[in-house]
Design an enzyme around this catalytic site. Structure first.
Site, mmCIF file in Angstrom:
data_model
loop_
_atom_site.group_PDB
_atom_site.id
_atom_site.type_symbol
_atom_site.label_atom_id
_atom_site.label_comp_id
_atom_site.label_asym_id
_atom_site.label_seq_id
_atom_site.Cartn_x
_atom_site.Cartn_y
_atom_site.Cartn_z
ATOM 1 N N ASP A 167 -89.108 -39.644 2.830
ATOM 2 C CA ASP A 167 -88.151 -38.699 2.858
ATOM 3 C C ASP A 167 -88.096 -37.928 3.914
ATOM 4 O OD1 ASP A 167 -85.653 -37.098 1.785
ATOM 5 O OD2 ASP A 167 -85.934 -38.290 0.005
ATOM 6 N N HIS B 143 -87.240 -39.107 7.064
ATOM 7 C CA HIS B 143 -85.836 -38.930 7.163
ATOM 8 C C HIS B 143 -85.628 -37.669 8.213
ATOM 9 C CE1 HIS B 143 -84.654 -40.897 3.128
ATOM 10 N NE2 HIS B 143 -85.260 -41.763 4.107
#
Length: 394
Positions: free
Chosen positions: A216, A239
């Protein structure tokens, strides 16, 4: 009288030197019954050692020696009577039979804390990731954050490693004047919601000289994040470094004064990103600077997304405009390679266009066949200067 004053001064200096020379006191968890076999639950031994260390009226050193120590959920709370260093030399191992809680290890209401030592936190996330169904289940149960800091002030985290967290590696909430440096946070690219460092409702936080690769965001900053500096972080996989998502509640907890500089993104899904929910409540994000950034095969190097809504119901209901005002944003000296054609993608709200967005010296190439990198902008008010590749956006 003069001789007496001189004598008094010498006595004062003598006792001051003695006080300064008093060594710190070590509280070794092994002496409290901890066993480093990787299977014995050491929670009570750790908590007893913390209680004594926190009560000590001096410099306390909570000591975890070499070895593998299984630790179930534990909360280390203040306030403490003296300064506290939590020294991790060995490896702390999370349980694989206890999942549905929001925290593994927590520090709360502590000031002057130092967490360091060169040791490792092993969240053993492989045992729990398959329980994460939050993308399809609005009532999904939480998985534990590896290391949580709540209401912690004037503190440092440095020189530790966190691997395979079940959820976020570090979560910082309602903290002030904290620095995090020389940490390594890692989890597989497909591990769900394993943010590196998640920050909310905190101010004066510095993150530097660290390596973060997760499933993430490498660093995420949400509502109430103010005066945050991210400097010298290598991010990937993951991310990217994100502000947001913003606008889901917390209307009065604005995001202000965020600086991300001297960072490198290696094969990450995003680079530098601002995202707000759509639809959303009103909020404000301002004073955001991203500068001196290197992109190495990053999918989406520069992003503002004011239509963020990853849940399936978003597409059933259709998108509506975000009510988060984004303003005073600078993207400066951003170079490297995008693995997708759209290297700069600024999609702002129709109801609340982005204001005073600056693009300065952007040079991003597309690592693909036959085409050049492009840019897309919508509802953006701002300016551009210096070299701009791709150009034609603002």
């Amino acid at each position: 009288m003069a001789i007496f004053n001189i004598f008094s001064s010498l006595v004062f200096l003598l006792f001051s030197c003695i006080a300064i020379a008093v060594p710190p006191k070590f509280f070794n968890v092994v002496r409290y019954g901890a066993i480093s076999d990787g299977t014995t639950d050491n929670s009570q031994a750790f908590l007893k050692a913390w209680k004594d260390a926190c009560a000590y009226n001096g410099r306390s050193r909570f000591w975890i020696p070499n070895g593998k120590f299984l630790l179930r959920k534990a909360s280390f709370e203040g306030s403490c009577n003296g300064s506290m260093a939590f020294l991790i030399k060995g490896t702390l191992v999370a349980p694989t039979d206890s999942f549905f809680t929001d925290t593994w290890i927590a520090f709360r209401y502590v000031s002057g804390l130092i967490v360091k030592g060169g040791g490792t936190l092993d969240g053993q996330g492989q045992s729990a990731w398959h329980y994460n169904d939050c993308k399809t289940n609005s009532k999904c149960k939480p998985l534990p954050v590896t290391l949580r800091f709540d209401f912690v002030r004037n503190s440092k985290v440095e020189n530790i490693e966190s691997i395979n967290s079940k959820s976020s590696h570090f979560n910082i909430f309602a903290c002030e004047n904290m620095s995090i440096s020389h940490v390594k946070l890692s989890a597989p690219a497909d591990s769900p919601n394993t943010d590196g460092i998640h920050i909310g409702t905190s101010r004066n936080i510095k993150i530097s000289k660290s390596v973060i690769g997760t499933g993430d965001d490498c660093v995420s900053m949400v509502s109430g994040s103010q005066s945050i500096e991210v400097n010298g972080v290598a991010c990937g996989p993951g991310h990217g470094i994100s502000i947001g998502s913003l606008g889901r509640g917390h209307e009065h907890e604005y995001v202000k004064g965020i600086t991300v500089r001297n960072c490198t993104f290696i094969g990450s899904d995003n680079g530098v990103r601002i995202k707000t929910w759509s639809p959303s409540s009103y909020s404000l994000a301002s004073g955001l600077v991203f500068e001196n950034i290197i992109m190495k095969n990053t999918k989406n190097p520069v992003v503002i997304d004011q239509y963020y809504c990853p849940s399936p119901h978003c597409y059933l209901q259709g998108h509506s405009s975000s009510a988060v005002q984004i303003q005073d944003v600078t993207f400066k000296n951003i170079f490297g390679v995008s693995s997708t054609e759209v290297a700069v993608n600024l999609q702002c709200s129709k109801a609340m266009p982005c204001k005073n967005v600056k693009l300065i010296n952007i040079d991003l190439a597309y690592d693909g066949p036959g085409r050049r990198a492009t840019s897309l902008c919508s509802n953006v008010i701002g300016s551009s200067s210096g070299k701009l590749v791709p150009g034609g956006c603002i």
